[in-house]
Design a protein around this motif. Structure first.
Motif, PDB file in Angstrom:
ATOM      1  N   PHE A   1       9.362   2.133 -11.513  1.00  0.00           N
ATOM      2  CA  PHE A   1       8.661   0.853 -11.531  1.00  0.00           C
ATOM      3  C   PHE A   1       9.037   0.113 -12.812  1.00  0.00           C
ATOM      4  O   PHE A   1       9.313   0.721 -13.853  1.00  0.00           O
ATOM      5  CB  PHE A   1       7.158   1.083 -11.443  1.00  0.00           C
ATOM      6  CG  PHE A   1       6.720   1.617 -10.108  1.00  0.00           C
ATOM      7  CD1 PHE A   1       6.415   0.753  -9.070  1.00  0.00           C
ATOM      8  CD2 PHE A   1       6.651   2.983  -9.889  1.00  0.00           C
ATOM      9  CE1 PHE A   1       6.025   1.255  -7.830  1.00  0.00           C
ATOM     10  CE2 PHE A   1       6.257   3.489  -8.660  1.00  0.00           C
ATOM     11  CZ  PHE A   1       5.949   2.628  -7.619  1.00  0.00           C
ATOM     12  N   THR A   2       9.073  -1.191 -12.717  1.00  0.00           N
ATOM     13  CA  THR A   2       9.573  -1.991 -13.836  1.00  0.00           C
ATOM     14  C   THR A   2       8.780  -1.730 -15.120  1.00  0.00           C
ATOM     15  O   THR A   2       9.302  -1.924 -16.211  1.00  0.00           O
ATOM     16  CB  THR A   2       9.517  -3.487 -13.500  1.00  0.00           C
ATOM     17  OG1 THR A   2       8.197  -3.822 -13.056  1.00  0.00           O
ATOM     18  CG2 THR A   2      10.518  -3.818 -12.414  1.00  0.00           C
TER      19      THR A   2
ATOM     20  N   GLU B   1       0.667   1.820 -12.435  1.00  0.00           N
ATOM     21  CA  GLU B   1      -0.772   2.068 -12.407  1.00  0.00           C
ATOM     22  C   GLU B   1      -1.490   1.026 -11.558  1.00  0.00           C
ATOM     23  O   GLU B   1      -2.434   1.355 -10.829  1.00  0.00           O
ATOM     24  CB  GLU B   1      -1.317   2.060 -13.833  1.00  0.00           C
ATOM     25  CG  GLU B   1      -0.808   3.198 -14.699  1.00  0.00           C
ATOM     26  CD  GLU B   1      -1.282   3.087 -16.139  1.00  0.00           C
ATOM     27  OE1 GLU B   1      -2.218   3.812 -16.509  1.00  0.00           O
ATOM     28  OE2 GLU B   1      -0.712   2.281 -16.889  1.00  0.00           O
ATOM     29  N   PHE B   2      -1.065  -0.242 -11.628  1.00  0.00           N
ATOM     30  CA  PHE B   2      -1.717  -1.290 -10.846  1.00  0.00           C
ATOM     31  C   PHE B   2      -1.523  -1.059  -9.350  1.00  0.00           C
ATOM     32  O   PHE B   2      -2.478  -1.181  -8.566  1.00  0.00           O
ATOM     33  CB  PHE B   2      -1.160  -2.655 -11.251  1.00  0.00           C
ATOM     34  CG  PHE B   2      -1.663  -3.785 -10.397  1.00  0.00           C
ATOM     35  CD1 PHE B   2      -2.967  -4.246 -10.547  1.00  0.00           C
ATOM     36  CD2 PHE B   2      -0.854  -4.384  -9.448  1.00  0.00           C
ATOM     37  CE1 PHE B   2      -3.443  -5.288  -9.758  1.00  0.00           C
ATOM     38  CE2 PHE B   2      -1.325  -5.418  -8.655  1.00  0.00           C
ATOM     39  CZ  PHE B   2      -2.622  -5.876  -8.808  1.00  0.00           C
ATOM     40  N   LEU B   3      -0.314  -0.724  -8.966  1.00  0.00           N
ATOM     41  CA  LEU B   3      -0.059  -0.467  -7.538  1.00  0.00           C
ATOM     42  C   LEU B   3      -0.827   0.752  -7.056  1.00  0.00           C
ATOM     43  O   LEU B   3      -1.314   0.786  -5.925  1.00  0.00           O
ATOM     44  CB  LEU B   3       1.436  -0.295  -7.306  1.00  0.00           C
ATOM     45  CG  LEU B   3       2.289  -1.555  -7.545  1.00  0.00           C
ATOM     46  CD1 LEU B   3       3.769  -1.245  -7.374  1.00  0.00           C
ATOM     47  CD2 LEU B   3       1.870  -2.686  -6.606  1.00  0.00           C
ATOM     48  N   ALA B   4      -0.950   1.780  -7.921  1.00  0.00           N
ATOM     49  CA  ALA B   4      -1.753   2.944  -7.549  1.00  0.00           C
ATOM     50  C   ALA B   4      -3.215   2.549  -7.367  1.00  0.00           C
ATOM     51  O   ALA B   4      -3.894   3.036  -6.449  1.00  0.00           O
ATOM     52  CB  ALA B   4      -1.624   4.024  -8.622  1.00  0.00           C
TER      53      ALA B   4
ATOM     54  N   VAL C   1       3.142   5.817  -3.362  1.00  0.00           N
ATOM     55  CA  VAL C   1       4.206   6.459  -4.145  1.00  0.00           C
ATOM     56  C   VAL C   1       3.848   6.424  -5.637  1.00  0.00           C
ATOM     57  O   VAL C   1       4.026   7.420  -6.359  1.00  0.00           O
ATOM     58  CB  VAL C   1       5.554   5.756  -3.886  1.00  0.00           C
ATOM     59  CG1 VAL C   1       6.640   6.314  -4.803  1.00  0.00           C
ATOM     60  CG2 VAL C   1       5.961   5.915  -2.429  1.00  0.00           C
ATOM     61  N   ALA C   2       3.338   5.286  -6.089  1.00  0.00           N
ATOM     62  CA  ALA C   2       2.967   5.166  -7.503  1.00  0.00           C
ATOM     63  C   ALA C   2       1.867   6.153  -7.865  1.00  0.00           C
ATOM     64  O   ALA C   2       1.919   6.802  -8.921  1.00  0.00           O
ATOM     65  CB  ALA C   2       2.516   3.733  -7.799  1.00  0.00           C
TER      66      ALA C   2
ATOM     67  N   LEU D   1       0.822  -1.205   0.000  1.00  0.00           N
ATOM     68  CA  LEU D   1       0.000   0.000   0.000  1.00  0.00           C
ATOM     69  C   LEU D   1       0.859   1.258   0.000  1.00  0.00           C
ATOM     70  O   LEU D   1       0.528   2.247  -0.665  1.00  0.00           O
ATOM     71  CB  LEU D   1      -0.938  -0.009   1.207  1.00  0.00           C
ATOM     72  CG  LEU D   1      -2.035  -1.082   1.187  1.00  0.00           C
ATOM     73  CD1 LEU D   1      -2.912  -0.979   2.423  1.00  0.00           C
ATOM     74  CD2 LEU D   1      -2.882  -0.975  -0.060  1.00  0.00           C
ATOM     75  N   ASP D   2       1.977   1.217   0.748  1.00  0.00           N
ATOM     76  CA  ASP D   2       2.853   2.395   0.772  1.00  0.00           C
ATOM     77  C   ASP D   2       3.500   2.615  -0.591  1.00  0.00           C
ATOM     78  O   ASP D   2       3.611   3.750  -1.072  1.00  0.00           O
ATOM     79  CB  ASP D   2       3.928   2.218   1.841  1.00  0.00           C
ATOM     80  CG  ASP D   2       3.359   2.274   3.255  1.00  0.00           C
ATOM     81  OD1 ASP D   2       2.209   2.769   3.383  1.00  0.00           O
ATOM     82  OD2 ASP D   2       4.027   1.805   4.189  1.00  0.00           O
TER      83      ASP D   2
END
Length: 1398
Positions: A512-513, A519-522, A463-464, A458-459
């Motif tokens: 991010f790779t 976008e997915f992590l966001a 950031v994302a 989540l953290d």
């Protein structure tokens, strides 16, 4: 112990760390590459003791600063097997800021020395720092070669590294499958001796890596732009180029430099080319100027690659574009380093204006099926799960469509690598149904077994999200907490690299790779974090348009964020999200419901094509059947997609949504760049009724994929494939597939540059499509011989009803017989035989070969072909090159071809001499109804009437053709024939030969002959008058626009006495309209009707047989001319009608015409209207003299004209009607007229309406009645009707009736009314309607009337709501001197009082 260990002040802890890392040197090397991307893992260090090598590497990490050192310690504790007591000591001592001792001083906190971009340590020198040394050319060449070797060695070291670095399978980093590249311009030339075949070529227009660059000097574009959507592998391809160049391929380039715009955007000052190459990439060992001069001199062998051009499109400031974009612009335009090759990668969208117009655009289109299979084989090459992975892809269509995107294919393989050992076969359908869950499984696969680091995810997602909102894709150590950096490095979520912001200024950047992972992590953070409420969440659920916006300078970074949010709204993801949200399932459920609700609102809106695709992606990700059904049903019947790129995944998603739709749909793809294998995504889509593609990017591979999909679309009725570059190979696949689609009704292959043989191959399929109604092969440039072959197909194919070819158009229209479903499912040979049998019975063919360059020999071949064919509805050969001979041949063959409606030979070079031949050729054709030849307008049209046996046939065929093409002119009766030879330049010398040719047509029926628009003149008219008897009984002869004089016109009038068929002559002199007709009328209009001309006209008409109607028209007819005409009337005993239409007459004309009533006893009616239209009707000689009538309406007659007019009318014996309405008599004129009435012998109606009269005239009429004994009835209406009519009888009348309506009498008029009633003893009935006489006025009127004994009726009809009081009226009636008798009628809105006086 080393100095760093002493500075750290903990000998035992440092020793333990060194011993721990000595056990896993590969892991430490991977971390060195991650935290120090420019680290040179020099082979010379391998000779050192393992512990010394570890200490050396730790020293390098430690001097980077506290952030890097803390992140490294967190990685050690996360990834290695560290004893718990040692982990506590490491984290408490080194893992936080207070553990990083200040004893290091300035040395420990200083930035690392400048390092080379790819790990080669060289002392940095500014490219302009040393003076230029005078060296011989040999020395300069040696320096340049040394730098070029250094450049290649640097690239080799970078790409030769075999360190996985992230705990993933080794193949995760090594797999590379060439993508599909498609050239978007024709300017790219394939270089001779191409070395590489790494990327497959599609359709002859797709390119390989070597094809991207043309090595010919001064040929082809110097700039190449590689366009591809996110995840297509643009960055991978850029690095692949570097790797292949380092390995010795692409040897046409001596130097290759790779830059990333995401790093270049951080440069804030303007750079020179040498600074770009040496300060930001790789610096020479010495003498920068010499090396740069060599590169500049050999610029055509230098390749500069710029990755991520779309990230450089920042909004321009007041000073123009940024420094990096300015430098890029100069390189593209050849201002700097002229001759060098430039390649840029970018997502599709707005491109900078600095790109030259001739730049080559190449599209990257992802993977097709074979490439996906090849990638999986490489990924699982040495693993037992390879076969299982291939089986999963073959059985899971959704997963296979996702793998069309190379980045998703990599993620899918990683997930399968993780899932296959622990799950039964076929589980991928449930575990990997969409892109969102693919990424979710990837996160689970990269996480430690049984442990999901929720807080770190989540953290990192926060950031994302912050990066997406601010447009940031590069992060530094200050932007991410050290534990998060370690977490991202451990789980391969972050990648690191060296960022050079200028000479001597470098630092480590993190990203991010992949952008989609960011976008997915966001999305995870938005859905699972308690910091985000559902209102904030819904603001991110939007649909992005893929169309380029002129006002949008930079593409957005959150293209997939709404899709991921929709995917996480799926019920399947709730356990995963609830775990991330620390078990707060209610909050997660509320957020999921909010996302679905927003999508429902979007589904009901009217959206553009790009947003429809985005919506389908979002809805498909939710896996909600109800939402998918709502979306599918809300889509319009016509769904267009215009001018934006579409992938196979897009179409697969659209197909998934359409599965929930019941109604059919039309899909139109116009100008959309499509991947060759896109049609495979439409397999089994039974909702598509119309499918249309129009794009030059559709080639043979596209056609092959489409041919596999077509038979699976059970409701497909229309197929369109236009504007493509399909060759014979692609068409062959479609031709094989079309018979498998018997339900097709329309097929279009417009504008595909098909060859003649390919077109012939296509039409061979016509007999196998039983329901086909239209085949469009327009804009394919076929030759005449092929066209004749197509005509033969039209003749022989039993279902073809029309073949139309006109310049670029080539269309077959078919009329399939009505067949049942069972018949359609029978064998094709049985269908064909039945169709031929039915077609032979009732088929009628229309053939239109317009502007096809047909010549005489083609006409002969066509005639032979058509004679063997079915009945012809129409043959149109206009716009060809048949000339006189070809037109003659077609005219002769017309009777044999049995043409039912029309033969068009217009615009074929027919001459005046050819007209005679055509007329002779059709003279024996019984069915010819009309022939229209106009050489000026290049018109030659034959119209035919159906033969009696053909008229009994079904009429459906004509209705069918008319519904598809323009309707034909109406057919003439079989007994009537019209020959129109207009605007042919015919002169007097041509008439004799023409009349001979026409002589054969006269016996076939009533002939209408039209010679209008020629040059016959007076001589031609005279000659024609001599030849007319030889043409038999004509129905009409049109000689308009032939330059005839009035004498010639009058000469034609003499034909009345010589031609038995001629009964009507219409002449409009000014517009040169002259028509001789068979009905008994003569018309002469727009002629200068002067007295001499009229005298001659009447003298000419004197000998004409009757009855005769004469119609004259001119702008103005003088009184003298009118008198002359009227004086001649007695000389024309056969005249039955004289009409002056649209002819201005003088104010004296009413009197002249009125006088005619007495001077010419044969005149029975004179009608004059508005001084512009006059008509005289005559009695026949057999009729006895009788009554006559005169109408003089709208002639501006006033009081001064009344006496004269009445005097003229008084000379008549009997007038049945006199109409003087709509004049200007007024009260005074009417008074005068009433005084003269006893002199006028009227026995019928006198109409004085609309003459501006008032109550005075009504009262005077009442007072005048005693002096007019023959008046029977009079009626006056002064309201809107404005009527004033008096009816007379032949004898004196004992009783009279007077009706007064809306006269608005005032109180002062009551006494005059009473006086008039008292004097008009013959008046027996008076009716007052709405005359404004109230109860009081009526009482006064009754009291004042004094009449002798007799019957008198007074009726007051009123519509007023006021009711009359009968007692008052009765009291007034009792005052009469004689006995009165009352009669009471119904009291309502009409009140009537009838009084009898004895």
């Amino acid at each position: 112990m080393d100095p760093v260990g002493l500075q750290l002040g903990n000998k035992n802890l440092w020793s333990c760390l060194v011993r721990l890392l000595t056990k896993d040197p590969e892991w430490l090397n991977a971390k060195m590459k991650f935290f120090l991307p420019n680290t040179d893992l020099d082979s010379r260090n391998e000779t050192l003791d393992p512990e010394q090598r570890v200490i050396l590497q730790l020293n390098k990490l430690h001097v980077q600063g506290s952030d890097t050192w803390q992140s490294f310690i967190h990685c050690v504790c996360m990834q290695l097997e560290v004893p718990l007591d040692l982990e506590v000591l490491l984290l408490s001592t080194f893992g936080y800021d207070d553990g990083f001792t200040s004893q290091l001083g300035a040395e420990g906190k200083s930035q690392p020395e400048s390092q080379l971009h790819h790990g080669l340590k060289r002392p940095h020198q500014s490219c302009g720092s040393s003076p230029r040394r005078k060296q011989c050319k040999k020395q300069q060449l040696e320096l340049a070669k040394k730098y070029l070797q250094l450049l290649r060695t640097s690239a080799q070291q970078r790409y030769r590294s075999q360190i996985p670095g992230s705990g993933q399978p080794h193949a995760f980093h090594q797999v590379y499958v060439p993508p599909i590249l498609r050239r978007a311009t024709a300017s790219l030339d394939t270089p001779e001796g191409a070395i590489m075949g790494d990327v497959k070529v599609e359709d002859g227009a797709d390119v390989s890596i070597s094809d991207l660059f043309n090595t010919r000097v001064n040929k082809g574009p110097r700039v190449t732009v590689l366009l591809g959507k996110a995840g297509m592998g643009k960055t991978t391809l850029a690095h692949r180029l570097c790797q292949k160049w380092a390995e010795g391929h692409l040897n046409c380039f001596q130097a290759l430099f790779l830059f990333e715009f995401r790093q270049l955007n951080l440069i804030t000052r303007f750079l020179t080319p040498s600074e770009l190459l040496f300060d930001l990439y790789l610096s020479p060992e010495s003498d920068h100027d010499t090396v740069f001069q060599y590169l500049e001199k050999n610029a055509d062998q230098v390749l500069l690659i710029f990755d991520g051009l779309d990230e450089a499109l920042q909004p321009m400031g007041p000073d123009g574009p940024g420094p990096v974009l300015t430098l890029f612009s100069h390189l593209c335009n050849g201002t700097l380093l002229p001759g060098c090759r430039v390649m840029a990668t970018s997502r599709p969208g707005k491109l900078p204006a600095c790109l030259p117009a001739e730049a080559a655009m190449v599209h990257m289109l992802g993977f097709d099926g074979p490439r996906v299979e090849e990638y999986v084989n490489h990924f699982f090459s040495a693993q037992p799960s390879r076969e299982g992975a291939l089986v999963e892809l073959q059985t899971n269509g959704r997963l296979r469509s996702l793998c069309a995107v190379p980045a998703l294919c990599q993620v899918a393989c990683l997930c399968l690598h993780h899932l296959l050992p622990d799950h039964a076969p076929g589980q991928s359908v449930a575990l990997l149904p969409n892109m969102t869950q693919l990424y979710m499984q990837m996160v689970l696969a990269l996480s430690p077994p049984g442990h999901l680091p929720t807080s770190s995810l989540l953290d990192l997602g926060e950031v994302a999200l912050r990066g997406l909102e601010t447009g940031k894709v590069i992060f530094y150590a200050k932007d991410i907490a050290p534990p998060l950096i370690a977490f991202g490095a451990t789980h391969s979520l972050l990648t690191s690299f060296c960022v050079c912001t200028g000479p001597g200024h470098q630092q480590t950047g993190y990203a991010f790779t992949h952008l989609s992972l960011q976008e997915f992590l966001a999305a995870l953070h938005l859905m699972a974090s308690p910091k985000v409420n559902k209102d904030t969440l819904t603001q991110y659920v939007t649909l992005h348009s893929r169309w380029v916006q002129r006002t949008k300078a930079r593409l957005g970074l959150s293209d997939h964020l709404p899709t991921f949010l929709a995917g996480l709204a799926s019920c399947t993801c709730r356990p995963f999200l609830s775990h991330l949200a620390q078990g707060n399932e209610d909050c997660v459920g509320a957020k999921q419901a909010a996302v679905v609700q927003v999508l429902k609102k979007l589904a009901t809106r009217k959206l553009t094509g790009p947003k429809v695709v985005e919506l389908c992606h979002c809805v498909d990700e939710t896996q909600e059947p109800e939402l998918a059904s709502l979306t599918a049903q809300s889509l319009p019947y016509q769904l267009p997609f215009h001018n934006f790129p579409l992938t196979c995944t897009d179409l697969a998603t659209l197909t998934n949504i359409l599965e929930h739709r019941e109604a059919p749909i039309h899909l139109d793809f116009d100008g959309c760049p499509l991947e060759p294998h896109c049609p495979e995504a439409l397999v089994g889509c039974g909702q598509i009724e119309n499918l249309s593609f129009k794009s030059r990017k559709c080639g043979d591979a596209f056609a092959e994929a489409l041919s596999r999909s077509l038979p699976t679309m059970g409701r497909l009725q229309m197929l369109g494939l236009a504007g493509s570059k399909i060759t014979a190979r692609g068409i062959s696949h479609l031709v094989k597939a079309l018979p498998l689609c018997p339900q097709l009704k329309e097929v279009s292959f417009r504008d595909n540059q098909l060859s003649d043989q390919v077109v012939l191959n296509i039409v061979e399929v016509l007999p196998h499509l039983p329901r086909l109604r239209k085949l469009d092969l327009s804009s394919n440039s076929i030759c005449v011989s092929t066209l004749l072959c197509l005509a033969r197909v039209a003749v022989t194919c039993p279902t073809v009803r029309m073949l139309q070819a006109r310049e670029a158009d080539l269309i077959f229209l078919l009329s399939p017989p009505t067949e049942t479903t069972a018949e359609l499912q029978r064998a094709p040979d049985l269908q064909e035989s039945d169709g031929q049998r039915k077609g032979a019975q009732s088929r009628s063919l229309t053939l239109r070969l317009q502007k096809c360059q047909l010549q005489v020999h083609d006409a002969e071949a066509l005639i032979a072909l058509l004679q063997e064919g079915p009945h012809l509805e129409e043959v149109d050969l206009s716009g060809n090159q048949l000339e006189d001979e070809g037109c003659r041949l077609m005219a002769e063959a017309a009777s044999q071809l049995h043409i039912a409606r029309k033969l068009d030979l217009s615009n074929n070079g027919l001459s005046v001499a050819g007209v005679h031949c055509v007329l002779r050729a059709v003279s024996a054709c019984w069915t010819l109804a009309e022939l229209h030849i106009s050489l000026q307008h290049k018109t030659v049209i034959f119209m035919f009437a159906q033969e009696p046996e053909e008229q009994k046939g079904p009429q459906e065929r004509a209705a069918f053709l008319d519904s598809l093409m323009l309707q034909m002119p109406s057919e003439l009766p079989l007994s009537s024939r019209r020959m129109r030879l207009t605007h042919c330049g015919l002169q007097e010398k041509h008439l004799e030969q023409l009349c001979k040719a026409l002589g054969g047509s006269c016996h076939l029926g009533h002939l209408h002959l039209d010679f209008s628009g020629n040059a016959l003149g007076d001589e031609g008219a005279a000659r024609l008058a001599q030849l007319l008897p030889g043409l038999g009984a004509l129905q009409s002869l049109n000689l308009s626009e032939n330059g005839l004089s009035l004498d010639a016109v009058l000469g034609l009038v003499r034909c009345f006495s010589t031609l038995q068929w001629l009964f009507r002559l219409d002449i409009s002199f000014e517009s040169q309209h002259i028509l001789l007709r068979g009905d008994k009328t003569s018309s002469l209009s727009e002629c200068p009707l002067e007295p001499p001309s009229l005298t001659r006209l009447c003298a000419t008409l004197k000998d004409c047989p009757g009855p005769l109607e004469l119609q004259l028209s001119c702008e103005f007819l003088s009184d003298q001319s009118l008198e002359t005409l009227l004086d001649c009337l007695p000389q024309l005993p056969q005249l039955s009608l004289l009409q002056l239409s649209q002819t201005g007459l003088s104010p004296k004309s009413p009197f002249l015409l009125a006088n005619t009533l007495s001077l010419c006893p044969r005149v029975k009616k004179v009608d004059l209207r508005s001084l512009h239209h006059a008509t005289l009707h005559f009695r026949s000689n057999e009729e006895e003299e009788g009554v006559c009538c005169g109408r003089f309406t709208g002639c501006s007659l006033s009081q001064e004209h009344v006496e004269s007019l009445c005097w003229l009318l008084s000379k008549c014996k009997d007038l049945s009607q006199v109409d003087l309405s709509a004049n200007l008599l007024g009260d005074s004129g009417l008074r005068c007229l009433l005084e003269c009435l006893p002199q006028v012998p009227i026995s019928g109606l006198l109409d004085l309406s609309h003459n501006s009269i008032s109550q005075e005239s009504a009262l005077y009429l009442l007072e005048t009645l005693p002096s007019c004994p023959r008046v029977r009835e009079a009626s006056v209406n002064l309201g809107s009707e404005q009527s004033f009519r008096i009816h007379f009888s032949r004898e004196d009348q004992a009783g009279k009736t007077l009706r007064l309506s809306e006269c608005s009498f005032r109180p002062e008029h009551v006494s005059r009314l009473a006086t008039g009633l008292s004097k008009s003893l013959q008046l027996t009935e008076l009716t007052l309607t709405q005359c404004c006489l109230g109860q009081k006025q009526l009482a006064i009127l009754l009291s004042l009337v004094g009449r002798p004994a007799g019957l008198f009726s007074l009726r007051d009809s009123t519509r007023h709501t006021e009711k009359l009081s009968f007692p008052t009226l009765e009291a007034c009636a009792l005052g009469f001197k004689k006995k009165r008798k009352k009669e009471r009628k119904k009291v309502s809105e009409d009140t009537e009082l009838r009084t009898k006086i004895n």
